[in-house]
Structure formats: C-alpha cells, structure tokens
Design an enzyme around this catalytic site. Structure first.
Site, PDB file in Angstrom:
ATOM      1  N   GLY A 165     -12.701  18.692  -3.596  1.00  0.00           N
ATOM      2  CA  GLY A 165     -12.370  17.664  -4.690  1.00  0.00           C
ATOM      3  C   GLY A 165     -11.193  18.213  -5.416  1.00  0.00           C
ATOM      4  O   GLY A 165     -10.460  19.058  -5.247  1.00  0.00           O
TER       5      GLY A 165
ATOM      6  N   TYR B  77     -12.528  27.640  -3.059  1.00  0.00           N
ATOM      7  CA  TYR B  77     -11.907  27.029  -2.240  1.00  0.00           C
ATOM      8  C   TYR B  77     -10.413  27.628  -1.620  1.00  0.00           C
ATOM      9  O   TYR B  77     -10.176  27.371  -0.323  1.00  0.00           O
ATOM     10  CB  TYR B  77     -11.283  25.688  -2.988  1.00  0.00           C
ATOM     11  CG  TYR B  77     -10.489  24.601  -2.461  1.00  0.00           C
ATOM     12  CD1 TYR B  77     -10.921  23.821  -1.463  1.00  0.00           C
ATOM     13  CD2 TYR B  77      -9.073  24.495  -2.587  1.00  0.00           C
ATOM     14  CE1 TYR B  77     -10.232  22.839  -0.937  1.00  0.00           C
ATOM     15  CE2 TYR B  77      -8.460  23.587  -2.090  1.00  0.00           C
ATOM     16  CZ  TYR B  77      -8.920  22.610  -1.259  1.00  0.00           C
ATOM     17  OH  TYR B  77      -8.248  21.601  -0.497  1.00  0.00           O
TER      18      TYR B  77
ATOM     19  N   LYS C 143      -8.592  13.600  -8.235  1.00  0.00           N
ATOM     20  CA  LYS C 143      -7.533  14.823  -8.511  1.00  0.00           C
ATOM     21  C   LYS C 143      -6.678  13.727  -9.771  1.00  0.00           C
ATOM     22  O   LYS C 143      -6.928  12.645 -10.145  1.00  0.00           O
ATOM     23  CB  LYS C 143      -6.739  15.096  -7.565  1.00  0.00           C
ATOM     24  CG  LYS C 143      -7.512  15.760  -6.351  1.00  0.00           C
ATOM     25  CD  LYS C 143      -6.583  16.206  -5.199  1.00  0.00           C
ATOM     26  CE  LYS C 143      -7.453  17.209  -4.627  1.00  0.00           C
ATOM     27  NZ  LYS C 143      -6.632  18.315  -4.045  1.00  0.00           N
ATOM     28  N   ALA C 144      -5.755  14.636 -10.413  1.00  0.00           N
ATOM     29  CA  ALA C 144      -5.131  14.311 -11.669  1.00  0.00           C
ATOM     30  C   ALA C 144      -4.398  12.899 -11.350  1.00  0.00           C
ATOM     31  O   ALA C 144      -4.710  12.157 -12.176  1.00  0.00           O
ATOM     32  CB  ALA C 144      -4.243  15.251 -11.977  1.00  0.00           C
TER      33      ALA C 144
HETATM   34  P1  NAD Z   1     -11.351  13.877   1.200  1.00  0.00           P
HETATM   35  O1  NAD Z   1     -12.617  14.528   0.353  1.00  0.00           O
HETATM   36  O2  NAD Z   1     -11.008  12.496   0.834  1.00  0.00           O
HETATM   37  O3  NAD Z   1     -11.755  14.030   2.808  1.00  0.00           O
HETATM   38  C1  NAD Z   1     -12.614  15.082   3.435  1.00  0.00           C
HETATM   39  C2  NAD Z   1     -13.613  14.317   4.355  1.00  0.00           C
HETATM   40  O4  NAD Z   1     -14.222  15.665   4.811  1.00  0.00           O
HETATM   41  C3  NAD Z   1     -14.635  13.632   3.459  1.00  0.00           C
HETATM   42  O5  NAD Z   1     -14.702  12.229   3.979  1.00  0.00           O
HETATM   43  C4  NAD Z   1     -15.845  14.446   3.548  1.00  0.00           C
HETATM   44  O6  NAD Z   1     -16.992  13.580   3.828  1.00  0.00           O
HETATM   45  C5  NAD Z   1     -15.695  15.148   5.016  1.00  0.00           C
HETATM   46  N1  NAD Z   1     -16.489  16.237   5.302  1.00  0.00           N
HETATM   47  C6  NAD Z   1     -16.909  17.148   4.213  1.00  0.00           C
HETATM   48  N2  NAD Z   1     -17.885  17.802   4.878  1.00  0.00           N
HETATM   49  C7  NAD Z   1     -17.842  17.623   6.299  1.00  0.00           C
HETATM   50  C8  NAD Z   1     -18.660  18.072   7.364  1.00  0.00           C
HETATM   51  N3  NAD Z   1     -19.570  18.831   7.211  1.00  0.00           N
HETATM   52  N4  NAD Z   1     -18.578  17.396   8.587  1.00  0.00           N
HETATM   53  C9  NAD Z   1     -17.625  16.357   8.655  1.00  0.00           C
HETATM   54  N5  NAD Z   1     -17.004  15.892   7.654  1.00  0.00           N
HETATM   55  C10 NAD Z   1     -17.235  16.538   6.431  1.00  0.00           C
HETATM   56  O7  NAD Z   1     -10.244  14.825   1.046  1.00  0.00           O
HETATM   57  P2  NAD Z   1      -8.901  14.573   1.555  1.00  0.00           P
HETATM   58  O8  NAD Z   1      -8.092  14.360   0.147  1.00  0.00           O
HETATM   59  O9  NAD Z   1      -8.696  13.500   2.430  1.00  0.00           O
HETATM   60  O10 NAD Z   1      -8.309  16.104   2.182  1.00  0.00           O
HETATM   61  C11 NAD Z   1      -8.329  15.856   3.615  1.00  0.00           C
HETATM   62  C12 NAD Z   1      -8.032  17.762   3.758  1.00  0.00           C
HETATM   63  O11 NAD Z   1      -6.814  17.970   3.134  1.00  0.00           O
HETATM   64  C13 NAD Z   1      -8.822  18.799   3.236  1.00  0.00           C
HETATM   65  O12 NAD Z   1      -9.026  19.790   4.107  1.00  0.00           O
HETATM   66  C14 NAD Z   1      -8.445  19.120   2.056  1.00  0.00           C
HETATM   67  O13 NAD Z   1      -9.004  20.560   1.582  1.00  0.00           O
HETATM   68  C15 NAD Z   1      -7.018  19.232   2.418  1.00  0.00           C
HETATM   69  N6  NAD Z   1      -6.182  19.154   1.154  1.00  0.00           N
HETATM   70  C16 NAD Z   1      -5.872  17.932   0.345  1.00  0.00           C
HETATM   71  C17 NAD Z   1      -5.281  17.846  -0.769  1.00  0.00           C
HETATM   72  C18 NAD Z   1      -5.246  16.545  -1.681  1.00  0.00           C
HETATM   73  O14 NAD Z   1      -4.623  16.603  -2.731  1.00  0.00           O
HETATM   74  N7  NAD Z   1      -6.051  15.711  -1.324  1.00  0.00           N
HETATM   75  C19 NAD Z   1      -4.610  19.053  -1.059  1.00  0.00           C
HETATM   76  C20 NAD Z   1      -4.645  20.074  -0.357  1.00  0.00           C
HETATM   77  C21 NAD Z   1      -5.445  20.205   0.777  1.00  0.00           C
END
Ligand code: NAD
Length: 335
Positions: free
Chosen positions: A80, A150, A193-194
C-alpha cells in the site's frame, strides 16, 4: 506469442488488472489472472480469462498458477502507500514468499520469462534525505539501506530473480516502479497512495463543503508519479527486451512536492482549501525522483505522460466512484 499462456499474478489489483486489459486488447488469447482476493473483490475482471483466486504465498498455489505458462508477470504483493508500509513491515516482508515460490514453480514449469515488479523503495535511505534530491540511478540501491520492511523485501526478491537467472537459467526481468497512479486503483481504506489520497480528500472536502484537508508531513517532500499507461508500456517493453537483464527504473522524472500535487488537484477540482499539516503522520523519505538515463538508452523511450493529464483522468474516475458511493472494495465487473 499471442496464443501462448501469459500469467498475471496480482491481477485483482491495480496494475495487474490494467495489464490483463492491455493483453486482451493486444489480442492475447490465453491469459491466466491470479489473485488472493475473491473474484468479486477484483478491481477489474474480464471474460475469456482464466481467473483464479489463489494464495500465492503457498508453493502448491504457485504451481497451479504457473502450469503451462510461457511468460509470468509477478505483480502480487501485500502492499500500500506509506500509511500501510510503515505500520505493516512484517506483512510486507512476508510477500517474499510469493516471489520465492513463484520463481521455484516457474522454474519447474519451464517458464520462458518471468517479470518482477520491484520498487523505488529499494533505494538507500541516505540518498533521499533532501527534497531537492537528484534522480536516483540504478546503482543507488547499494550499499543497501532500503525502506524498512517493504524495501528490503523488494531488494531481496530482485536478487532472488538475479540468482535464478545466473544459477538456473530462468530468464527474469525486473522493473523498479516509481509511484504509479491512475483509475481502478485503491483510493481509500488505508492502502492508497498520495495521488489517489489527495484526490479523495479534495473531492470529499468539495462534496461536504468543509473547505479544508489534512496533508501528511509538511508538504515539502518530493516525489514523481507515473501514469498507469506509461507503466504498462514500460513493463511490457522491459519484459520483451533482450538486453535489460538487470533491475531498471520505470518512473517519471517530473518531480513535484506534495504541496504542488495538492495545488494541481485543487486546480482540477476548481477549489482552494485550507491545509492542515499532520507532522506525525507517515510521510516516507524527504525526496525521491527517477533518473531515466538507462531506460532512455535501452528502450529509446521513457514515461512521459504529464502529471496534469494523468491526474485529470484519475480525479474524474475517483470522483465518479465517490459520487456513486463505491469504495475500495467495489468491483468493476466487466463480464
Ligand atoms: P495492488 O495492491 O493494487 O495489487 C497487488 C495485488 O496482489 C492485490 O490485488 C492483492 O490482493 C494481491 N496479493 C497480495 N497477496 C497475495 C497473495 N498471497 N497471493 C495472490 N495475490 C496476492 O498493488 P499495485 O499497485 O497493483 O502493485 C503491483 C506491484 O507493483 C506490487 O508488487 C507492488 O509492490 C509494485 N509497485 C507498485 C507501485 C505503485 O505505485 N502502485 C510502486 C512500486 C512498486
């Protein structure tokens, strides 16, 4: 490629849902979408896709997810915004089980290519103490002192990918995302996020007529934000690349302070609000920006969608959700 099985892990979330949509639009005929959440809580869900609800922290589930797969995108994480990751470090670190078991299963299944979504949170803390930060280059991840919880999980998982390539020959690609935003993301509930949080607060103030908002920190902290379309383009280009065999920044270089982000959202909303700064709220590092020399060189491309353009679309979507009373758990069911 179009009839080979592509697996998107974390497909019930923000970026994963958009990636499935993009793959369908590009004509892929065999897509498996996997997420922990029950199907009725996915942010986007599509007919004609093998939608599976599985806990990818478990190895047997990863075997089910990767069976027959040609390419695997791992976007699954328990994550998150700062409010979540500063208070849930153990949960963030447990995500290491997802990438570890997915890599193991992908190797067993003979997967041709594996993508891992890393983060700018891998960068060393002492490179991000000044709001006037110069952009972070890939080498700034070492010597390692990433975001506690994280960021350590992300850095460890990056290295796990590297060693699966070196020792087992599994082709891996790693992108370090810098703050991704857009429609169909979380905007309330504590994981937002922000950009989404600021939109929600401004819309709530406007709808309620309260004319004031709370801002986490002093508003001087700086970030860059990448619109989802740039994220999808970059993710797929990195995955397809034959030469990007190392973690690479995928982010915008358009750095703004949180105050400037609020200015922008206020101007989209047509309001001016009193700002109450909460100096004890989680605010993360003082300054962070992407440095895109490497991605420009490797792909002759970099994220370029202007913050204003992306925020107008994001604001409009969140506004619709809030006006119609939908919350983070609402599902856009397109089947
Ligand atoms: P999000 O939280 O919307 O999506 C992540 C998904 O992973 C969720 O739907 C969640 O239910 C699923 N998940 C969590 N635990 C799980 C498990 N045990 N088994 C199966 N599914 C599981 O996040 P997002 O913004 O779509 O991010 C996607 C990826 O990108 C993540 O790895 C995140 O760390 C990375 N990331 C995102 C951002 C951003 O700004 N959104 C920035 C840097 C990195």
């Amino acid at each position: 490629m179009k009839d080979k099985l592509i697996v998107v892990c974390g497909a019930g979330g923000f970026i994963g849902g958009h990636l499935v949509a993009a793959l369908l639009q590009q004509g892929h005929t065999r897509i498996r979408a996997v997420d922990l959440k029950p199907l009725d809580r996915w942010y986007q869900k599509f007919p004609g896709v093998d939608n599976l609800s599985l806990d990818l922290q478990e190895l047997p589930a990863c075997r089910t997810a990767t069976q027959g797969a040609h390419w695997v995108y791992n976007l699954a994480a328990d994550m998150g915004g700062m409010g979540f990751i500063e208070k849930n470090k153990a949960l963030c670190m447990l995500t290491v089980l997802i990438n570890t078991h997915l890599l193991k299963a992908a190797r067993e299944a003979g997967v041709a290519r594996f993508f891992y979504a890393s983060s700018a949170c891998v960068y060393a803390h002492d490179k991000q103490t000044d709001p006037n930060v110069t952009g972070l280059v890939e080498a700034d991840a070492y010597p390692a002192m990433p975001e506690d919880g994280y960021g350590w999980e992300k850095l460890f998982s990056e290295r796990m990918c590297r060693h699966f390539t070196e020792d087992f020959g599994l082709v891996t690609r790693v992108a370090r995302y810098h703050n991704v935003y857009g429609p169909h993301g979380t905007f309330d509930g504590g994981r937002e996020k922000a950009p989404a949080a600021v939109c929600r607060k401004v819309i709530a103030a406007k709808l309620a007529g309260t004319r004031e908002i709370e801002i986490w920190g002093d508003g001087h902290q700086t970030r860059s934000f990448m619109y989802i379309d740039d994220c999808l383009h970059g993710t797929q280009a990195i995955m397809r690349s034959e030469n990007i065999t190392f973690p690479i920044n995928l982010g915008s270089e358009e750095k703004v302070s949180i105050n400037q982000l609020v200015d922008l959202v206020e101007s989209i909303a047509g309001v001016k609000l009193k700002r109450n700064y909460n100096l004890t709220a989680p605010k993360g590092v003082n300054g962070r920006n992407s440095e895109n020399t490497l991605i420009r060189k490797m792909l002759c491309w970099e994220p370029s969608i202007a913050l204003r353009t992306g925020m107008e679309k994001t604001y409009a979507w969140i506004h619709d959700q809030m006006k119609s009373g939908r919350s983070k758990d609402s599902v856009v069911n397109q089947s």
